[in-house]
Design an enzyme around this catalytic site. Structure first.
Site: not given
Length: 334
Positions: A39, A246, A171, A204, A208, A87, A64
Site C-alpha cells: 500500500l 498485500s 485498521s 496486531y 492498531k 529500520d 528495494k
C-alpha cells in the site's frame, strides 16, 4: 461499522476511489514509510501521479527502495524520488532518519505506513515486543520527529492557510482488540511480556488500537499548542485502508485465509487510494478515516475508560521515547 458483517459488507460493496484529477501537488514534498512495497508503494505512485515534486521513501532495504524509486519515476518522471534508510526496529536508525527530516526545507505530507503483522511472539532488538516496537513506538517517535518540519512548512509555504498533513495507517481491526492489558499498572511493559501475547491476530489488532489512541492524543496536543502559540496548522488523522491483498499478510498462513482474501480483499492500489485520500482530502482533525470518509472509531476508544487509557498510553510512550531522544517533547514542539 466495526462488526464482522459490516466489515464484509464494506469489502464487497465499497470501491475506493483515486484522488480527483483536479488535485495538483506541484511544489510539494511527501514522505512515506514502507513506501517500497504494498500500500505504501501504491500511495507513493498516486501522489507522484498528481504532480508531486519530491517524494521521500523511508525503507529498511535500500535496494528495494531503489527498485520502487525506479518504478515510480518511470511512471512519473518529473517527480524527484529519494530513498532514505529506516529500520523501525532500531531507535538509532529512526533518530538518524528524523535528523534528515529536520533539515528539509519543506515537508507537506507524511504517511506513516510501515508496519508488521505476525502471529507469533518476537522481541525486537530494542527489547520491546515487535508489534509494540514497530507499529506503536517507532511510529509514534516518527510522528513526533516530523512535526517541526511540517509546522515550519505550514508557516512558510502553505497557501490559503491549508494545513500540512500527517496520516498514520491503522485498521478496522482495532474494533476487535480485547485489550486486557489496559488494566496493567504499566500497559506497554505488560505488552512486552510473552505471556501477554494472544492467539491469532490479537496483538496486531491491539497495536492498531494503540495507533488510534496515539493519533487522537497527538492531534489534541498539536491542535492545542497551535491555538496557544499561533503555529502553522498540521492536520493529523488515522486511516483504515481496508483488507487489501498485500505483503502485510505474508506470515498469515492460517488455512483458508488466502481464499478469504481472494474473495474479500481489495487490491493494493485501492488500499493506496485510501491512504492518499486521508493524507490529501480528509479534513477532520484527529479523525478516523474508513471507506474514504470520517467515521467513529470503536466504542472503547470513545468511552471514558478509553480516554483514560489514551492519556496513560501517551505518558508511558513519552517516558520510553524520552529515554531514546531526551527532550523529545520540546523538540517536537509539544
Amino acid at each position: 461499522m466495526g462488526g464482522m458483517l459490516g466489515f464484509l459488507y464494506n469489502q464487497l460493496t465499497f470501491t475506493p476511489k483515486p484522488l480527483p484529477e483536479s488535485i495538483n501537488l506541484s511544489g510539494k514534498t511527501a514522505l512515506i514509510t514502507g513506501g517500497n512495497i504494498g500500500l505504501g508503494l501504491e500511495a507513493a505512485k498516486q501522489l507522484a501521479e498528481r504532480g508531486l515534486s519530491r517524494l521521500i521513501l523511508g525503507v529498511r532495504t535500500i535496494s528495494k527502495g531503489e527498485a520502487a524509486r525506479d518504478e515510480i519515476q518511470r511512471q512519473s518522471p518529473d517527480c524527484e524520488v529519494v530513498v532514505w534508510p529506516l529500520d523501525m526496529e532500531s531507535f538509532e536508525s529512526i533518530k538518524a532518519f528524523g535528523e534528515r527530516v529536520r533539515k528539509l526545507e519543506r515537508l507537506d505530507i507524511v504517511i506513516l505506513s510501515a508496519g508488521i503483522k505476525a502471529l507469533e511472539y518476537k522481541r525486537a532488538p530494542t527489547g520491546h515486543e515487535a508489534h509494540i516496537q514497530v507499529n506503536h513506538l517507532a511510529t509514534s517517535l516518527l510522528s513526533l520527529l516530523v512535526l517541526p518540519t511540517l509546522r515550519k512548512t505550514a508557516s512558510t509555504h502553505s497557501k490559503n492557510n491549508k494545513p500540512t498533513r500527517l496520516t498514520i495507517v491503522t485498521s478496522e481491526v482495532h474494533f476487535w482488540s480485547r485489550f486486557p492489558d489496559q488494566h496493567a499498572p504499566q500497559i506497554l511493559l505488560e505488552l512486552d511480556e510473552p505471556s501477554s501475547f494472544g492467539a491469532g491476530m490479537e496483538r496486531y489488532n491491539t497495536s492498531k488500537l494503540l495507533n488510534i489512541l496515539w493519533v487522537r492524543e497527538l492531534s489534541n496536543r498539536v491542535a492545542g499548542r497551535e491555538n496557544d502559540n499561533g503555529h502553522g496548522s498540521i492536520l493529523i488523522n488515522g486511516v483504515n485502508p481496508g483488507l487489501c491483498a498485500s505483503e502485510l499478510h505474508r506470515s498469515h498462513t492460517t488455512p483458508g485465509v488466502q481464499v478469504f482474501n481472494k474473495v474479500f480483499a481489495w487490491t493494493p492500489r485501492q488500499g493506496g487510494s485510501c491512504l492518499v485520500d486521508a493524507a490529501v482530502v480528509q479534513m477532520e482533525q484527529g479523525g478516523y478515516v474508513s471507506e474514504q470518509v470520517g467515521k467513529r472509531p470503536s466504542p472503547f476508544v470513545l468511552s471514558e475508560q478509553g480516554g483514560r487509557v489514551q492519556k496513560k498510553l501517551w505518558e508511558e510512550t513519552m517516558g520510553i521515547l524520552s529515554e531514546v531522544v531526551p527532550g523529545i517533547d520540546l523538540l517536537s514542539g509539544l
